[in-house]
Every structure is written in C-alpha cells, then in structure tokens.
Design a protein around this motif. Sequence first.
Motif, PDB file in Angstrom:
ATOM      1  N   ASP A 273       0.855  -1.181   0.000  1.00 54.26           N
ATOM      2  CA  ASP A 273       0.000   0.000   0.000  1.00 54.26           C
ATOM      3  C   ASP A 273       0.893   1.234   0.000  1.00 54.26           C
ATOM      4  O   ASP A 273       1.292   1.744   1.047  1.00 54.26           O
ATOM      5  CB  ASP A 273      -0.902  -0.012   1.235  1.00 54.26           C
ATOM      6  N   PHE A 274       1.228   1.722  -1.191  1.00 53.05           N
ATOM      7  CA  PHE A 274       2.163   2.838  -1.319  1.00 53.05           C
ATOM      8  C   PHE A 274       1.674   4.079  -0.596  1.00 53.05           C
ATOM      9  O   PHE A 274       2.435   4.744   0.122  1.00 53.05           O
ATOM     10  CB  PHE A 274       2.379   3.134  -2.800  1.00 53.05           C
ATOM     11  N   LEU A 275       0.419   4.410  -0.770  1.00 54.55           N
ATOM     12  CA  LEU A 275      -0.122   5.633  -0.174  1.00 54.55           C
ATOM     13  C   LEU A 275       0.025   5.631   1.335  1.00 54.55           C
ATOM     14  O   LEU A 275       0.594   6.563   1.923  1.00 54.55           O
ATOM     15  CB  LEU A 275      -1.595   5.790  -0.571  1.00 54.55           C
ATOM     16  N   ARG A 276      -0.455   4.587   1.983  1.00 54.08           N
ATOM     17  CA  ARG A 276      -0.391   4.543   3.446  1.00 54.08           C
ATOM     18  C   ARG A 276       1.033   4.357   3.957  1.00 54.08           C
ATOM     19  O   ARG A 276       1.388   4.898   5.011  1.00 54.08           O
ATOM     20  CB  ARG A 276      -1.307   3.432   3.974  1.00 54.08           C
ATOM     21  N   ARG A 277       1.841   3.597   3.241  1.00 55.87           N
ATOM     22  CA  ARG A 277       3.227   3.398   3.681  1.00 55.87           C
ATOM     23  C   ARG A 277       3.971   4.733   3.754  1.00 55.87           C
ATOM     24  O   ARG A 277       4.716   4.991   4.698  1.00 55.87           O
ATOM     25  CB  ARG A 277       3.948   2.451   2.725  1.00 55.87           C
ATOM     26  N   GLN A 278       3.746   5.588   2.786  1.00 54.64           N
ATOM     27  CA  GLN A 278       4.455   6.867   2.764  1.00 54.64           C
ATOM     28  C   GLN A 278       3.852   7.876   3.744  1.00 54.64           C
ATOM     29  O   GLN A 278       4.581   8.628   4.398  1.00 54.64           O
ATOM     30  CB  GLN A 278       4.448   7.442   1.343  1.00 54.64           C
ATOM     31  N   VAL A 279       2.533   7.890   3.871  1.00 55.85           N
ATOM     32  CA  VAL A 279       1.887   8.873   4.746  1.00 55.85           C
ATOM     33  C   VAL A 279       2.082   8.528   6.218  1.00 55.85           C
ATOM     34  O   VAL A 279       2.433   9.399   7.037  1.00 55.85           O
ATOM     35  CB  VAL A 279       0.377   8.988   4.427  1.00 55.85           C
ATOM     36  N   LEU A 280       1.885   7.271   6.575  1.00 57.25           N
ATOM     37  CA  LEU A 280       1.907   6.890   7.986  1.00 57.25           C
ATOM     38  C   LEU A 280       3.309   6.894   8.593  1.00 57.25           C
ATOM     39  O   LEU A 280       3.449   6.956   9.814  1.00 57.25           O
ATOM     40  CB  LEU A 280       1.278   5.507   8.162  1.00 57.25           C
ATOM     41  N   THR A 281       4.330   6.836   7.774  1.00 59.18           N
ATOM     42  CA  THR A 281       5.694   6.822   8.305  1.00 59.18           C
ATOM     43  C   THR A 281       6.349   8.204   8.256  1.00 59.18           C
ATOM     44  O   THR A 281       7.505   8.349   8.653  1.00 59.18           O
ATOM     45  CB  THR A 281       6.585   5.843   7.518  1.00 59.18           C
ATOM     46  N   SER A 282       5.612   9.217   7.768  1.00 59.41           N
ATOM     47  CA  SER A 282       6.185  10.549   7.592  1.00 59.41           C
ATOM     48  C   SER A 282       5.473  11.571   8.469  1.00 59.41           C
ATOM     49  O   SER A 282       4.319  11.400   8.839  1.00 59.41           O
ATOM     50  CB  SER A 282       6.096  10.984   6.122  1.00 59.41           C
ATOM     51  N   ARG A 283       6.173  12.647   8.750  1.00 62.81           N
ATOM     52  CA  ARG A 283       5.629  13.729   9.570  1.00 62.81           C
ATOM     53  C   ARG A 283       5.931  15.065   8.895  1.00 62.81           C
ATOM     54  O   ARG A 283       7.063  15.338   8.517  1.00 62.81           O
ATOM     55  CB  ARG A 283       6.276  13.717  10.964  1.00 62.81           C
ATOM     56  N   ASN A 284       4.909  15.886   8.739  1.00 60.82           N
ATOM     57  CA  ASN A 284       5.111  17.237   8.235  1.00 60.82           C
ATOM     58  C   ASN A 284       5.456  18.185   9.382  1.00 60.82           C
ATOM     59  O   ASN A 284       5.079  17.946  10.532  1.00 60.82           O
ATOM     60  CB  ASN A 284       3.858  17.748   7.524  1.00 60.82           C
ATOM     61  N   VAL A 285       6.159  19.252   9.056  1.00 59.23           N
ATOM     62  CA  VAL A 285       6.528  20.268  10.046  1.00 59.23           C
ATOM     63  C   VAL A 285       5.839  21.566   9.672  1.00 59.23           C
ATOM     64  O   VAL A 285       6.044  22.094   8.576  1.00 59.23           O
ATOM     65  CB  VAL A 285       8.050  20.470  10.103  1.00 59.23           C
ATOM     66  N   ARG A 286       5.004  22.066  10.573  1.00 61.56           N
ATOM     67  CA  ARG A 286       4.314  23.326  10.317  1.00 61.56           C
ATOM     68  C   ARG A 286       5.281  24.502  10.401  1.00 61.56           C
ATOM     69  O   ARG A 286       6.248  24.464  11.154  1.00 61.56           O
ATOM     70  CB  ARG A 286       3.179  23.521  11.316  1.00 61.56           C
ATOM     71  N   GLY A 287       4.975  25.556   9.671  1.00 66.10           N
ATOM     72  CA  GLY A 287       5.794  26.763   9.703  1.00 66.10           C
ATOM     73  C   GLY A 287       5.544  27.604   8.474  1.00 66.10           C
ATOM     74  O   GLY A 287       4.870  27.183   7.524  1.00 66.10           O
ATOM     75  N   GLY A 288       6.079  28.785   8.462  1.00 66.83           N
ATOM     76  CA  GLY A 288       5.895  29.691   7.344  1.00 66.83           C
ATOM     77  C   GLY A 288       6.991  29.556   6.318  1.00 66.83           C
ATOM     78  O   GLY A 288       7.675  28.530   6.218  1.00 66.83           O
ATOM     79  N   ARG A 289       7.177  30.617   5.548  1.00 70.13           N
ATOM     80  CA  ARG A 289       8.151  30.608   4.463  1.00 70.13           C
ATOM     81  C   ARG A 289       9.569  30.404   4.978  1.00 70.13           C
ATOM     82  O   ARG A 289      10.401  29.797   4.301  1.00 70.13           O
ATOM     83  CB  ARG A 289       8.072  31.927   3.696  1.00 70.13           C
ATOM     84  N   LEU A 290       9.858  30.937   6.162  1.00 73.90           N
ATOM     85  CA  LEU A 290      11.207  30.790   6.705  1.00 73.90           C
ATOM     86  C   LEU A 290      11.544  29.327   6.944  1.00 73.90           C
ATOM     87  O   LEU A 290      12.659  28.877   6.656  1.00 73.90           O
ATOM     88  CB  LEU A 290      11.346  31.583   8.005  1.00 73.90           C
ATOM     89  N   VAL A 291      10.577  28.571   7.464  1.00 70.64           N
ATOM     90  CA  VAL A 291      10.786  27.135   7.681  1.00 70.64           C
ATOM     91  C   VAL A 291      10.944  26.424   6.345  1.00 70.64           C
ATOM     92  O   VAL A 291      11.773  25.527   6.195  1.00 70.64           O
ATOM     93  CB  VAL A 291       9.631  26.529   8.501  1.00 70.64           C
ATOM     94  N   ASP A 292      10.155  26.843   5.343  1.00 71.29           N
ATOM     95  CA  ASP A 292      10.281  26.255   4.006  1.00 71.29           C
ATOM     96  C   ASP A 292      11.698  26.413   3.479  1.00 71.29           C
ATOM     97  O   ASP A 292      12.296  25.477   2.931  1.00 71.29           O
ATOM     98  CB  ASP A 292       9.317  26.929   3.031  1.00 71.29           C
ATOM     99  N   ILE A 293      12.253  27.619   3.642  1.00 69.95           N
ATOM    100  CA  ILE A 293      13.606  27.892   3.141  1.00 69.95           C
ATOM    101  C   ILE A 293      14.645  27.133   3.956  1.00 69.95           C
ATOM    102  O   ILE A 293      15.554  26.507   3.410  1.00 69.95           O
ATOM    103  CB  ILE A 293      13.890  29.406   3.179  1.00 69.95           C
TER     104      ILE A 293
END
Length: 362
Positions: A273-293
């Motif tokens: 299950d590619f979709l769940r394997r990638q989503v469930l093992t990953s974590r996004n980090v919230r933040g603005g443009r500075l965090v993006d850079i």
Amino acid sequence: MATAQTRRVSTDTTHERAGTATYTGRKPNPGSEFAELRRRVGEARLLTRRPGYYAARIAVVATCYAGAWVAFGLLGDTWTQLLVAAFLGVVFAQVALVAHDLAHRQVFRTRRPSEFAGLVAGNLGIGMSYGWWMDKHTRHHANPNHEDLDPDVGPGILVWSAEQARQSRGVTRIIGRHQAFWFFPLLALEGFNLHLSAVRALLRPGLRTRRTEAVLLTAHTVAYVAALFVTLSPGLAVAFCLMHQAVFGLYLGSTFAPNHKGMPAPGSELQKDFLRRQVLTSRNVRGGRLVDIALGGLNYQIEHHLFPSMPSPHLRRAQPIVRAYCAERGIPYQESGLVDSYAQALRHLHRVGAPLRIGRRP
C-alpha cells in the motif's frame, strides 16, 4: 550498470521521473487510491517543472558560496574567520538540499543534466559522493522507517528500536543509554561522516560514475585543505574546519531529523500500500516561508514522499490536496511544529534506549 544495486537505482529513478514512483520498480495500480490522488495533483499542475524558481535558488546559493570564500580570502589569518566558517556550514547544507532536489529530478527531467549538476554540487561543491547518497536515499524512499531496508534507521551509533538495542554492542550500547542527549551533538559530526562515507563508497566497486566522482572529490579536498592551511595558521585552520563541518552536519542533519524519527515502522500490511506506507511513516513540520527555506521544502515530507519528483515550491500547494484526500480515506496525517517534531524524535530515542539504562538485556 555495474551491479544489481546500481540497476535498481536506475529503475527506481526512472519511475520517479514519471511522477508515479513507488521506488520499487512497479507503478501503482491505475485503479489504486494513490492513482486518484495523483490525478488530482496533476490537474492542479503541481508536477510541472519550475525552471525559474530553481535558476533563482541556485543563483542565490552559488552567490553565497562564492561570497563566503571571497570573505575568507579577504579576512586572512584572524579568528573572525570562525564566523565565515559557521556561515559556510549553512551554505554547504543549502548546497546539499539543492543536490537532493537534483537527485529527485525536480530541477531537470532527464538523468544526464541532473547527474552532472548533482556531481558538481555534491562532489566538487561540498565533498559528498552524489552517487552514494542517491543510492542510500532511494532505498530510504522505497521503505521509510523499515529497519531492514531503510538505511536511515539501520543499525549504527544510535538504536531506533528495542530489537536494535537488544543486538547493540560496544560504543552503540554505551551511547544508547542516553542517546536522546547525544543526538544533536552527534549530528555535529555528520559532516565528517558524509566525507568519510564518500571515500568508502569510492573504494568499493559498483559506483557507476566512480572515476568522475573520485576526480571531483579529490579536487574539492585538495582545494579545501590548501585554502585553509595556506591562508590560516595551523591552529586556526583546524578550528575553522571543526566549526565549518560541525555547523554543516548539525544543520543538514536537523533538516532530516523531524521527518520520520519517532514515526511508526511499516508493518507487512503496508508493503503493498504505497499511499499509506508513505503517509503513515512521515511527519510534516508546520511553519511559514522561513521554515520552508530553512528545511528546503522537506517540512512537507508527506507530499515529498508521495511525489518525490515534485518541485519543492509546489509542495506547499499540494499539502491541502493531500491532507483533504487523506481525511476522505481515513488515513492519519501527522503534522507538528518544528520544536515538537524534534521533541517527538528525542522521546522515541529515549524510550527505545530505556532497557539499556536499567542495565539488563532488552
């Protein structure tokens, strides 16, 4: 290709270039949940290249790189050079993040220009083996957080699970007792580790562009050492190198640390299950443009793992589409603040090291 391993890398990156990669050499089922998500992302035109963005980004990073070395030459033998060393450490990490996007073919669609630019940025620019790193990172994308298949959580100086703690020996066992405390200090050594890994990779057969990589890596090393010891006194040259590589390793390691550490390991039910394997093992980090850079777009780790060839400026725009789709399908979508993401990783390290602290076999 010289080996089965390099053949696998070529196959995987070919599928990645198509934007439908699972990094396993198989395209997702056209009727799968991921196929529907990809259709929505494609309709939003988020898989198209951004040459203008990357031209500007590379120009800025190259200017900072050149400017740091010009300042180094103008300052001469003074301890103020340690400020240049710290700045250069940040710039080296940004070069590595550009090399990351090149490896994923976010910048160029085809292999040859991607590889050429990656070798210049990685081997010549910062002394890292581009081919070695690409193979390692490809295996990570194929099986994130899988103890046996993901090299980022494989056995090493740190333990990532009770099973690894059970099998630990020597220094790993000693550090593992308080590895949460040692995590960031060890990241300061990551720059040196990347250079040593590059040398080890070149000494082993099978690296596809081994000769070219060796020439570029040697040129970088000779120029770097000569610049330091010709311009600075021996003691200051050593101090400059230590400051530079420590900041480089700490910064670069910190861009990757929040993304998967402390997230679940994929069970056998997720292997297909590619979709769940990638989503469930990953974590996004919230933040603005500075965090993006600062994180080079890797704060959108879920979107990046689902669409590794998506240009980094499109990841922010893809996030609401992916998040809404996961909500439709009942798939947990993990987001945390930057500090909290590090805290989760450290708590995980502390938890799996607990058996070693109480002085018994896990």
